[in-house]
Scaffold this motif. Structure first.
Motif, PDB file in Angstrom:
ATOM      1  N   ALA A 168       9.720   2.287   4.968  1.00  0.00           N
ATOM      2  CA  ALA A 168      10.325   1.930   3.690  1.00  0.00           C
ATOM      3  C   ALA A 168      10.062   0.468   3.343  1.00  0.00           C
ATOM      4  O   ALA A 168       9.818   0.116   2.187  1.00  0.00           O
ATOM      5  CB  ALA A 168      11.823   2.206   3.729  1.00  0.00           C
ATOM      6  N   VAL A 169      10.105  -0.389   4.352  1.00  0.00           N
ATOM      7  CA  VAL A 169       9.830  -1.811   4.120  1.00  0.00           C
ATOM      8  C   VAL A 169       8.373  -2.018   3.718  1.00  0.00           C
ATOM      9  O   VAL A 169       8.068  -2.782   2.792  1.00  0.00           O
ATOM     10  CB  VAL A 169      10.187  -2.644   5.367  1.00  0.00           C
ATOM     11  CG1 VAL A 169       9.669  -4.069   5.237  1.00  0.00           C
ATOM     12  CG2 VAL A 169      11.700  -2.647   5.575  1.00  0.00           C
ATOM     13  N   GLU A 170       7.457  -1.347   4.397  1.00  0.00           N
ATOM     14  CA  GLU A 170       6.044  -1.452   4.048  1.00  0.00           C
ATOM     15  C   GLU A 170       5.813  -1.033   2.597  1.00  0.00           C
ATOM     16  O   GLU A 170       5.067  -1.680   1.860  1.00  0.00           O
ATOM     17  CB  GLU A 170       5.197  -0.582   4.982  1.00  0.00           C
ATOM     18  CG  GLU A 170       5.159  -1.032   6.427  1.00  0.00           C
ATOM     19  CD  GLU A 170       4.165  -2.152   6.688  1.00  0.00           C
ATOM     20  OE1 GLU A 170       3.435  -2.548   5.762  1.00  0.00           O
ATOM     21  OE2 GLU A 170       4.125  -2.640   7.837  1.00  0.00           O
ATOM     22  N   ALA A 171       6.445   0.061   2.190  1.00  0.00           N
ATOM     23  CA  ALA A 171       6.298   0.526   0.812  1.00  0.00           C
ATOM     24  C   ALA A 171       6.834  -0.504  -0.173  1.00  0.00           C
ATOM     25  O   ALA A 171       6.231  -0.749  -1.230  1.00  0.00           O
ATOM     26  CB  ALA A 171       7.018   1.864   0.640  1.00  0.00           C
ATOM     27  N   ALA A 172       7.967  -1.111   0.160  1.00  0.00           N
ATOM     28  CA  ALA A 172       8.548  -2.130  -0.723  1.00  0.00           C
ATOM     29  C   ALA A 172       7.621  -3.331  -0.871  1.00  0.00           C
ATOM     30  O   ALA A 172       7.430  -3.858  -1.974  1.00  0.00           O
ATOM     31  CB  ALA A 172       9.910  -2.565  -0.182  1.00  0.00           C
ATOM     32  N   MET A 173       7.050  -3.773   0.239  1.00  0.00           N
ATOM     33  CA  MET A 173       6.148  -4.921   0.191  1.00  0.00           C
ATOM     34  C   MET A 173       4.899  -4.606  -0.640  1.00  0.00           C
ATOM     35  O   MET A 173       4.465  -5.410  -1.470  1.00  0.00           O
ATOM     36  CB  MET A 173       5.748  -5.321   1.612  1.00  0.00           C
ATOM     37  CG  MET A 173       6.889  -5.838   2.461  1.00  0.00           C
ATOM     38  SD  MET A 173       6.421  -6.126   4.183  1.00  0.00           S
ATOM     39  CE  MET A 173       5.318  -7.530   4.010  1.00  0.00           C
ATOM     40  N   LYS A 174       4.323  -3.434  -0.419  1.00  0.00           N
ATOM     41  CA  LYS A 174       3.131  -3.037  -1.167  1.00  0.00           C
ATOM     42  C   LYS A 174       3.422  -2.939  -2.658  1.00  0.00           C
ATOM     43  O   LYS A 174       2.628  -3.398  -3.496  1.00  0.00           O
ATOM     44  CB  LYS A 174       2.609  -1.694  -0.645  1.00  0.00           C
ATOM     45  CG  LYS A 174       1.911  -1.779   0.701  1.00  0.00           C
ATOM     46  CD  LYS A 174       1.600  -0.398   1.261  1.00  0.00           C
ATOM     47  CE  LYS A 174       0.610   0.371   0.409  1.00  0.00           C
ATOM     48  NZ  LYS A 174       0.221   1.655   1.066  1.00  0.00           N
ATOM     49  N   LEU A 175       4.562  -2.334  -2.992  1.00  0.00           N
ATOM     50  CA  LEU A 175       4.894  -2.157  -4.396  1.00  0.00           C
ATOM     51  C   LEU A 175       5.147  -3.500  -5.083  1.00  0.00           C
ATOM     52  O   LEU A 175       4.706  -3.722  -6.221  1.00  0.00           O
ATOM     53  CB  LEU A 175       6.112  -1.253  -4.529  1.00  0.00           C
ATOM     54  CG  LEU A 175       6.525  -0.875  -5.955  1.00  0.00           C
ATOM     55  CD1 LEU A 175       5.371  -0.235  -6.723  1.00  0.00           C
ATOM     56  CD2 LEU A 175       7.738   0.055  -5.936  1.00  0.00           C
ATOM     57  N   ALA A 176       5.841  -4.408  -4.404  1.00  0.00           N
ATOM     58  CA  ALA A 176       6.095  -5.731  -4.981  1.00  0.00           C
ATOM     59  C   ALA A 176       4.785  -6.460  -5.253  1.00  0.00           C
ATOM     60  O   ALA A 176       4.616  -7.110  -6.303  1.00  0.00           O
ATOM     61  CB  ALA A 176       6.973  -6.554  -4.041  1.00  0.00           C
ATOM     62  N   ARG A 177       3.846  -6.351  -4.328  1.00  0.00           N
ATOM     63  CA  ARG A 177       2.542  -6.997  -4.526  1.00  0.00           C
ATOM     64  C   ARG A 177       1.752  -6.325  -5.637  1.00  0.00           C
ATOM     65  O   ARG A 177       1.059  -6.991  -6.414  1.00  0.00           O
ATOM     66  CB  ARG A 177       1.775  -6.977  -3.204  1.00  0.00           C
ATOM     67  CG  ARG A 177       2.315  -7.973  -2.192  1.00  0.00           C
ATOM     68  CD  ARG A 177       1.822  -7.737  -0.785  1.00  0.00           C
ATOM     69  NE  ARG A 177       2.201  -8.847   0.105  1.00  0.00           N
ATOM     70  CZ  ARG A 177       2.282  -8.753   1.412  1.00  0.00           C
ATOM     71  NH1 ARG A 177       2.009  -7.605   2.022  1.00  0.00           N
ATOM     72  NH2 ARG A 177       2.639  -9.808   2.142  1.00  0.00           N
ATOM     73  N   LYS A 178       1.862  -5.018  -5.736  1.00  0.00           N
ATOM     74  CA  LYS A 178       1.161  -4.278  -6.788  1.00  0.00           C
ATOM     75  C   LYS A 178       1.708  -4.657  -8.174  1.00  0.00           C
ATOM     76  O   LYS A 178       0.954  -4.854  -9.131  1.00  0.00           O
ATOM     77  CB  LYS A 178       1.326  -2.775  -6.547  1.00  0.00           C
ATOM     78  CG  LYS A 178       0.652  -1.869  -7.568  1.00  0.00           C
ATOM     79  CD  LYS A 178       0.850  -0.415  -7.165  1.00  0.00           C
ATOM     80  CE  LYS A 178       0.336   0.535  -8.247  1.00  0.00           C
ATOM     81  NZ  LYS A 178      -1.123   0.423  -8.448  1.00  0.00           N
ATOM     82  N   ILE A 179       3.025  -4.783  -8.274  1.00  0.00           N
ATOM     83  CA  ILE A 179       3.665  -5.097  -9.551  1.00  0.00           C
ATOM     84  C   ILE A 179       3.344  -6.518 -10.004  1.00  0.00           C
ATOM     85  O   ILE A 179       3.022  -6.762 -11.168  1.00  0.00           O
ATOM     86  CB  ILE A 179       5.191  -4.899  -9.438  1.00  0.00           C
ATOM     87  CG1 ILE A 179       5.522  -3.412  -9.335  1.00  0.00           C
ATOM     88  CG2 ILE A 179       5.917  -5.517 -10.628  1.00  0.00           C
ATOM     89  CD1 ILE A 179       6.959  -3.134  -8.943  1.00  0.00           C
ATOM     90  N   THR A 180       3.454  -7.464  -9.072  1.00  0.00           N
ATOM     91  CA  THR A 180       3.322  -8.881  -9.443  1.00  0.00           C
ATOM     92  C   THR A 180       1.899  -9.416  -9.363  1.00  0.00           C
ATOM     93  O   THR A 180       1.593 -10.454  -9.962  1.00  0.00           O
ATOM     94  CB  THR A 180       4.210  -9.749  -8.538  1.00  0.00           C
ATOM     95  OG1 THR A 180       3.737  -9.630  -7.188  1.00  0.00           O
ATOM     96  CG2 THR A 180       5.671  -9.319  -8.620  1.00  0.00           C
ATOM     97  N   GLY A 181       1.048  -8.748  -8.611  1.00  0.00           N
ATOM     98  CA  GLY A 181      -0.293  -9.281  -8.394  1.00  0.00           C
ATOM     99  C   GLY A 181      -0.296 -10.475  -7.454  1.00  0.00           C
ATOM    100  O   GLY A 181      -1.302 -11.166  -7.320  1.00  0.00           O
TER     101      GLY A 181
END
Length: 430
Positions: A120-133
């Protein structure tokens, strides 16, 4: 059932990896568990103040969850469905929406990420990076977020990080948790200054990730003011606010989410441990709808969404969270815990209480002392472990459903263990 304990344990030394850890503190073989108690192969029963490291908030083998799971199995219910639709998933999502989200005015999508919190943490980190660039994730001193490479980069503990074997743990910046440098240092101000200074060397963050109570880091509990301050910093700097509620959630601190009374609405919330209700592997990421920008299968996993866990998780919600009865019971036991830990702290020079709710412990200032107290408690029939950068905190994670009489008995054992150790060792003279 084997009763030859030495023969029973030999197989672990011979065949199990040296990575094993909890079993080193509890050198026996457990064969049965019910409620708040474990029984070993010799027939001895122990009170459980570890609860699967808060994966068993509702105790071992809850009868209603067990009955529902057996019924599902006997009816040839879906065992493994990837992320296909199923009746069990629909029932869980409906219960979660009606019992947890709507009453708290929380609108979140539920992303099934894989079996453990680190997923779940990995997914959160990936998504935050995807959203913000952006790449940089701001984590905190003494934080623990998991053992896979991304989550481990946000974890502070040197011993855990050493497990990467020199592999790159990058893309993160560690900032001081509240009180990390003593009461005289304003952690929030330090972080604000670092982010505002264009020459600080801190890259613009994709996200902040924080535990409201640091489970492995010593039960450091963030104040509502600190949490609100981090949420504001995240918003001001165009970053997402990730609240890791994997260990502190599902009632552990008194409310279903550990941050409910703090006036914050995180962008992303990793959940796991007791989310399944019965200790079954189940992790998920709660996502504000506007942030759910994944493409199909852009983040997936063979074991995303454990159908058996959907069954037991639904029962847990319906049984414990439809009204405030269970929450009131937690509050009563939390007060019992606070009083018992204060008695221990009063007898250990320099000791102090840590944490909140039913996620509390006593910092005895010394890892050796804390370890000896836990070892003595085990000899007396109590399973309990340490926490903190130096393992200096005796940490209580009893099931929230522990009957008050059993809870009192376990606390009495802990107090006796602390008295024994401080009276008969070198610590008596300190």
């Amino acid at each position: 059932m084997t009763t030859d304990m030495s023969a029973d344990l030999a197989i672990y030394t011979r065949r199990e990896s040296e990575a094993r850890s909890y079993c080193r503190s509890f050198p026996t073989s457990f064969v049965k568990a019910q409620g708040s108690e474990l029984t070993d192969a010799s027939g001895r029963t122990y009170i459980d103040f570890l609860a699967g490291c808060s994966s068993l908030n509702y105790g071992h083998n809850d009868p209603d969850m067990k009955a529902a799971l057996i019924e599902h199995l006997n009816a040839d219910g879906i065992t493994h469905g990837l992320d296909m639709h199923s009746g069990a998933k629909a029932d869980f999502l409906t219960a979660f929406e009606d019992i947890v989200l709507k009453p708290r005015d929380m609108d979140y999508k539920v992303m099934m990420t894989g079996p453990t919190g680190t997923n779940a943490v990995e997914a959160a980190m990936k998504l935050a990076r995807k959203i913000t660039g952006r790449r940089n994730i701001i984590a905190f001193t003494n934080g623990f977020h998991g053992m896979t490479m991304g989550a481990l980069s946000c974890t502070g503990n040197a011993g855990k990080r050493a497990g990467a074997g020199g592999g790159p743990l990058c893309g993160t910046t560690h900032m001081p948790f509240e009180g990390a440098f003593g009461d005289g240092m304003d952690s929030l101000k330090i972080i604000e200054e670092m982010l505002s200074n264009p020459s600080s060397g801190v890259d613009a963050p994709a996200a902040f990730i924080i535990e409201p109570v640091q489970g492995e880091g010593g039960l450091n509990a963030a104040s509502p003011e600190f949490m609100r301050g981090i949420a504001k910093l995240a918003k001001d700097h165009g970053a997402l606010f990730i609240v890791d509620d994997i260990q502190a959630g599902c009632g552990r601190t008194g409310t279903f989410f550990s941050f409910e009374e703090m006036g914050i609405k995180p962008d992303l919330i990793p959940m796991a441990k007791s989310f399944s209700g019965m200790g079954l592997p189940f992790a998920a990421l709660l996502i504000k709808p506007e942030h759910d920008i994944w493409g199909p299968a852009e983040h997936n996993g063979t074991f995303r969404g454990n159908t058996h866990a959907f069954v037991t998780a639904r029962v847990a919600l319906e049984k414990f969270w439809k009204d405030d009865t269970f929450q009131k019971e937690i509050a009563t036991k939390a007060e019992m815990l606070r009083e018992a830990l204060e008695q221990i702290a009063d007898n250990v020079p320099g000791a102090r209480l840590k944490g909140r709710g039913m996620m509390r412990g006593v910092d005895v200032g010394n890892g050796d002392l804390a370890g000896e107290i836990c070892a003595r408690a085990f000899e007396k029939g109590l399973i309990i472990e340490t926490s903190g950068a130096h393992d200096e905190v005796v940490k209580v994670l009893a099931p929230l459903t522990t009957p008050e009489a059993t809870f009192a008995k376990g606390l009495d054992i802990l107090k006796e263990a602390a008295r024994d150790v401080t009276a008969t060792t070198k610590y008596a003279a300190e």
